[in-house]
Scaffold this motif. Structure first.
Motif, mmCIF file in Angstrom:
data_model
loop_
_atom_site.group_PDB
_atom_site.id
_atom_site.type_symbol
_atom_site.label_atom_id
_atom_site.label_comp_id
_atom_site.label_asym_id
_atom_site.label_seq_id
_atom_site.Cartn_x
_atom_site.Cartn_y
_atom_site.Cartn_z
ATOM 1 N N GLY A 201 0.799 -1.226 0.000
ATOM 2 C CA GLY A 201 0.000 0.000 0.000
ATOM 3 C C GLY A 201 0.824 1.266 0.000
ATOM 4 N N THR A 202 1.968 1.240 -0.706
ATOM 5 C CA THR A 202 2.826 2.427 -0.731
ATOM 6 C C THR A 202 2.900 3.007 -2.142
ATOM 7 N N THR A 203 3.274 4.262 -2.186
ATOM 8 C CA THR A 203 3.524 4.966 -3.445
ATOM 9 C C THR A 203 4.997 5.358 -3.485
ATOM 10 N N SER A 270 3.337 5.654 2.508
ATOM 11 C CA SER A 270 1.993 5.071 2.516
ATOM 12 C C SER A 270 1.104 5.829 1.533
ATOM 13 N N ALA A 271 0.344 5.112 0.742
ATOM 14 C CA ALA A 271 -0.467 5.737 -0.306
ATOM 15 C C ALA A 271 -1.410 6.798 0.257
ATOM 16 N N ASP A 272 -1.904 6.604 1.493
ATOM 17 C CA ASP A 272 -2.833 7.584 2.050
ATOM 18 C C ASP A 272 -2.127 8.871 2.481
ATOM 19 N N LYS A 273 -0.810 8.863 2.461
ATOM 20 C CA LYS A 273 -0.050 10.073 2.809
ATOM 21 C C LYS A 273 0.625 10.705 1.590
ATOM 22 N N ALA A 274 0.359 10.147 0.411
ATOM 23 C CA ALA A 274 1.058 10.591 -0.793
ATOM 24 C C ALA A 274 0.799 12.064 -1.105
ATOM 25 N N THR A 275 -0.432 12.475 -1.008
ATOM 26 C CA THR A 275 -0.757 13.874 -1.339
ATOM 27 C C THR A 275 -0.057 14.833 -0.383
#
Length: 486
Positions: A201-203, A270-275
């Motif tokens: 689940g990472t970017t 983490s993808a949810d922290k990408a922005t």
């Protein structure tokens, strides 16, 4: 190659400099230029020697009536620093330098120019070739690998040279005579890490700090320029805490004696922290641009999404790597008490990169005070040893202590004053000239260093001032006429 260079004065110096730009000569790859200089000496019918490490010595007898003068060694180094802009296609092992005239300067197209120390070498070649100069016995000493370890100077053996006076032509400010320089020490750093699978689940992002000026880690260390590696680790220190960033790879800097202009890293969050992560990069770019608005107007810090790497550095070791390099001393450590405006001690965090399960770093420490250099080395060892890294120090070379009773200094002061109507400035330099090492092998030598005005050496912005090359040459010619008697 801009043909205007051939029209510059003194033509006898510029023609040899042009020849040198056509011969690839990065440090450690000087065979072609060694062969070129050897052929040059032999074609002139002069005694030409290659020593066991690759230094070239060419001897020219005194002109009639000057046989009673002290012997002079004209000294320069054959290698050059290979640096180029990120968008420039150039192979320093194969391609010639694209030098051209730009107003009052000669510079190169997207690469280092090699005026450091090509102009000094060209001047020595012009003296060797000339039939209309007045001089005593002359030896030209062309050393190798000055820029990446002073291998030539380290390897020079006693007894090869006969002269009494060394004139080093590797300084970079016309109108100044240098009588001392800093010593140096290489720090080699190595972290053993473990690689882990990339979390789910990472970017992934490629971080890039570019557009910095870089420069000579001795001459330019006091200019307040940005160090791309330090800026990268400053961000990573905060990004690890705030976003849990994981590092896959790092690649910053290139040469130990060049202030790093670019640094890159591949990281995942983490993808949810990408922005929020992307926003943080832009915020740090704004901070860096504000802090370095005058010294680094082209600074850029970007993040670009990329394919997920296969592994990342284990989190515990990553934290130690980030904190150690972020905390590593960099830049001016101390100014000189005895010489106003001179940097006494400095460190250049020059290179950090990942190599399999290792993170490696390299620094160049400089100081005109040996005890201060040792103390800085101890401080760095303390930092990296606490972080669990291996650190060792190599390639140490001594500084060059000024001699206030130097006979060649007095001669050159008088010559310059008579020729140009002012007394040249007497200085020491924070860069590492070969004089310290050479004087250790030949302690009887009376040494001095001078040169034309060169700006931004060790960077693609390197340039040499045309008018000062003429003054440099005229000064050299007049000095050779006035060398003291034996």
């Amino acid at each position: 190659m801009n043909k205007e260079i051939f029209k510059l004065e003194p033509q006898r110096v510029w023609k040899h400099f042009h020849s040198l730009t056509q011969i690839p000569r990065p440090s450690k790859s000087e065979k072609a230029v060694i062969d070129f200089v050897v052929k040059f000496g032999k074609d002139l019918g002069l005694e030409t020697i290659i020593d066991e490490v690759g230094n070239v010595i060419i001897r020219k007898p005194a002109t009639p009536g000057m046989e009673d003068r002290k012997g002079v060694i004209l000294q320069g180094h054959l290698d050059m620093v290979p640096q180029k802009n990120n968008d420039k296609v150039h192979d320093f092992e194969k391609d010639p330098i694209e030098a051209y005239v730009d107003g009052e300067w000669v510079t190169a197209n997207g690469t280092t120019l090699g005026a450091d120390n090509g102009i000094g070498v060209a001047a020595a070649m012009a003296v060797l070739e000339a039939t209309d100069l007045v001089h005593g016995p002359v030896e030209a000493l062309f050393t190798i690998d000055e820029e990446t370890g002073m291998t030539g100077a380290f390897g020079l053996k006693p007894g090869l040279l006969k002269g009494d006076i060394l004139i080093n032509m590797d300084s970079e400010d016309e109108g100044e005579l240098y009588v001392g320089c800093a010593g140096g020490l290489d720090a080699n750093i190595e972290f053993n890490t473990k690689l882990e699978s990339v979390p789910q689940g990472t970017t992934a992002y490629k971080l890039a700090i570019t557009g910095l000026k870089g420069g000579h880690s001795g001459m330019d260390i006091n200019l307040g320029r940005g160090n791309s590696i330090k800026l990268l680790f400053r961000f990573l220190y905060n990004a690890e805490k705030e976003f849990g960033v994981r590092i896959a790879s790092i690649d910053g800097g290139s040469l130990r004696n060049a202030i790093p202009r670019e640094a890159f890293a591949v990281v995942v969050v983490s993808a949810d922290k990408a922005t929020a992560f992307e926003k943080a990069v832009k915020e740090y770019e704004s901070i860096y641009k504000s802090e370095f608005a005058l010294s680094e107007p082209s600074l850029s810090f970007t993040s670009e999404k990329t394919g997920n790497p296969s592994t990342v550095i284990d989190s515990q070791k990553q934290t130690k790597v980030i904190r150690a390099f972020f905390g590593c001393p960099n830049g001016v450590v101390r100014m000189s008490d005895s010489i106003p405006g001179l940097v006494e001690t400095s460190n250049n965090l020059a290179r950090v990169y990942t190599d399999g399960e290792k993170v490696k770093g390299q620094c160049l420490l400089r100081s005109s005070v040996d005890s201060s250099k040792d103390a800085l080395a101890q401080k760095m060892a303390a930092i990296f040893e606490l972080a669990g890294a291996n650190i060792n120090f190599t390639g140490g070379y001594p500084g060059w202590k000024p001699n206030p009773n130097s006979a060649i200094l007095k001669v050159m002061q008088d010559v310059y004053n008579k020729k140009f109507g002012k007394v040249p400035e007497i200085k020491a330099i924070h860069a590492g000239l070969e004089c310290g090492l050479l004087g250790g092998v030949y302690p009887n030598w009376d040494m001095i260093s001078f040169g034309p005005t060169i700006r931004h050496p060790h960077s693609p912005d390197e340039k040499v001032n045309i008018a000062t090359v003429q003054k440099f040459w005229d000064f050299l010619v007049e000095t050779l006429k006035n060398i003291p008697k034996k």
